[in-house]
Motif scaffolding. Structure first.
Motif, PDB file in Angstrom:
ATOM      1  N   CYS A   1      11.502  27.994  52.814  1.00 20.26           N
ATOM      2  CA  CYS A   1      10.516  27.189  53.519  1.00 20.26           C
ATOM      3  C   CYS A   1      10.886  27.190  54.995  1.00 20.26           C
ATOM      4  CB  CYS A   1      10.515  25.765  52.981  1.00 20.26           C
ATOM      5  SG  CYS A   1       9.367  24.681  53.853  1.00 20.26           S
TER       6      CYS A   1
ATOM      7  N   SER B   1      10.459  25.444  58.523  1.00 17.84           N
ATOM      8  CA  SER B   1      10.082  24.114  58.992  1.00 17.84           C
ATOM      9  C   SER B   1       9.916  24.107  60.503  1.00 17.84           C
ATOM     10  CB  SER B   1      11.145  23.094  58.578  1.00 17.84           C
ATOM     11  OG  SER B   1      12.367  23.391  59.228  1.00 17.84           O
TER      12      SER B   1
ATOM     13  N   GLY C   1      10.599  18.354  62.896  1.00 16.98           N
ATOM     14  CA  GLY C   1      10.873  17.527  61.730  1.00 16.98           C
ATOM     15  C   GLY C   1      10.129  17.945  60.486  1.00 16.98           C
ATOM     16  N   MET C   2       9.921  16.972  59.613  1.00 13.85           N
ATOM     17  CA  MET C   2       9.346  17.196  58.289  1.00 13.85           C
ATOM     18  C   MET C   2       7.929  17.752  58.386  1.00 13.85           C
ATOM     19  SD  MET C   2      10.073  16.955  55.074  1.00 13.85           S
ATOM     20  CE  MET C   2      11.394  15.770  54.892  1.00 13.85           C
ATOM     21  N   THR C   3       7.658  18.732  57.549  1.00 13.29           N
ATOM     22  CA  THR C   3       6.314  19.295  57.408  1.00 13.29           C
ATOM     23  C   THR C   3       5.883  19.093  55.960  1.00 13.29           C
ATOM     24  OG1 THR C   3       7.152  21.474  56.783  1.00 13.29           O
ATOM     25  CG2 THR C   3       6.777  21.084  59.148  1.00 13.29           C
TER      26      THR C   3
ATOM     27  N   ALA D   1       7.772  21.536  53.802  1.00 10.99           N
ATOM     28  CA  ALA D   1       9.170  21.171  53.562  1.00 10.99           C
ATOM     29  C   ALA D   1       9.266  20.039  52.545  1.00 10.99           C
ATOM     30  CB  ALA D   1       9.851  20.771  54.872  1.00 10.99           C
ATOM     31  N   GLU D   2       8.381  19.063  52.666  1.00 13.44           N
ATOM     32  CA  GLU D   2       8.396  17.946  51.722  1.00 13.44           C
ATOM     33  C   GLU D   2       8.121  18.427  50.295  1.00 13.44           C
ATOM     34  OE1 GLU D   2       6.649  13.408  51.319  1.00 13.44           O
ATOM     35  OE2 GLU D   2       5.955  14.689  52.956  1.00 13.44           O
TER      36      GLU D   2
ATOM     37  N   ILE E   1      11.256  20.263  49.007  1.00 14.59           N
ATOM     38  CA  ILE E   1      12.333  19.320  48.684  1.00 14.59           C
ATOM     39  C   ILE E   1      12.085  18.666  47.331  1.00 14.59           C
ATOM     40  CG2 ILE E   1      13.349  17.097  49.370  1.00 14.59           C
ATOM     41  CD1 ILE E   1      12.956  18.109  52.317  1.00 14.59           C
TER      42      ILE E   1
ATOM     43  N   GLN F   1      14.589  17.344  63.074  1.00 14.78           N
ATOM     44  CA  GLN F   1      15.090  18.174  61.975  1.00 14.78           C
ATOM     45  C   GLN F   1      15.924  17.354  60.985  1.00 14.78           C
ATOM     46  OE1 GLN F   1      16.852  22.065  63.556  1.00 14.78           O
ATOM     47  NE2 GLN F   1      16.857  20.684  65.309  1.00 14.78           N
TER      48      GLN F   1
ATOM     49  N   ASP G   1      15.310  14.590  59.727  1.00 15.52           N
ATOM     50  CA  ASP G   1      14.483  13.991  58.669  1.00 15.52           C
ATOM     51  C   ASP G   1      14.572  14.838  57.397  1.00 15.52           C
ATOM     52  OD1 ASP G   1      13.706  12.059  60.473  1.00 15.52           O
ATOM     53  OD2 ASP G   1      11.771  13.010  60.925  1.00 15.52           O
ATOM     54  N   ILE G   2      14.651  16.144  57.568  1.00 15.13           N
ATOM     55  CA  ILE G   2      14.768  17.053  56.427  1.00 15.13           C
ATOM     56  C   ILE G   2      16.123  16.865  55.751  1.00 15.13           C
ATOM     57  CG2 ILE G   2      14.922  19.494  55.764  1.00 15.13           C
ATOM     58  CD1 ILE G   2      12.759  19.977  57.982  1.00 15.13           C
TER      59      ILE G   2
ATOM     60  N   ALA H   1      16.065  13.620  53.761  1.00 15.61           N
ATOM     61  CA  ALA H   1      15.278  13.757  52.523  1.00 15.61           C
ATOM     62  C   ALA H   1      16.039  14.568  51.478  1.00 15.61           C
ATOM     63  CB  ALA H   1      13.929  14.405  52.820  1.00 15.61           C
TER      64      ALA H   1
END
Length: 162
Positions: free
Chosen positions: A58, A60, A64-66, A69-70, A73, A93, A95-96, A99
């Motif tokens: 993935c 990204s 940060g989170m896309t 990516a979510e 995860i 970044q 945030d990934i 998570a």
């Protein structure tokens, strides 16, 4: 391979080639010279995929989170490998990383530029420093992780490193 450094390994790297992996990395422009023709778009995840076949990748955002990516995860994998590029300047970044840590699965952070990003990822199960984000260093890092063969030594003292 000579410079790739394992800063931390809680055992997760020892049998990583046998695991189902998730690799998330930021996409990054790497400029070589002033010519527009020399501009490369790099993805550690895509280069990592050349070495590991049992892998979901993935790409990204550095911000940060896309949604991609979510979704990745929340998917199926045994170990997550995540590229981190200059988290001091682009903290989204992380945030990934947060998570991934909440998933309860082992996380390997690959520092794609500066080892000083260790302070942001020191809770990860393993941390690798590649010192630059180029195709050559990404390939060398993937090979080092696959073979669990790290020859580099930290050239600096990192705060918080035990």
């Amino acid at each position: 391979l000579a410079s790739i450094t394992c800063i931390k390994n809680n055992g997760v790297l020892d049998s990583i080639a046998e695991k189902k992996l998730l690799c998330i990395s930021p996409i990054c422009d790497a400029i070589r010279g002033v010519e527009e023709a020399n501009r490369q778009i790099l993805s550690f995840a895509d280069i990592f995929a050349e070495e590991f076949k049992n892998l979901t990748t993935c790409v990204s955002s550095l911000e940060g989170m896309t949604p991609e990516a979510e979704a990745a995860i929340n998917g199926e994998y045994d170990v997550a490998v995540v590229g981190v590029f200059d988290a001091n300047s682009m903290p989204g970044q992380l945030d990934i990383i947060k998570a991934l840590e909440k998933s309860g699965k082992p996380v390997v952070a690959v520092l794609l530029r500066t080892p000083y990003d260790y302070k942001h990822v020191k809770n990860c199960d393993a941390v690798i420093a590649s010192y630059e984000y180029t195709k050559l260093s990404a390939k060398a890092t993937a090979v080092a992780i696959k073979n669990c063969d790290f020859r580099g030594k930290l050239p600096v003292t990192l705060p918080g490193k035990v």
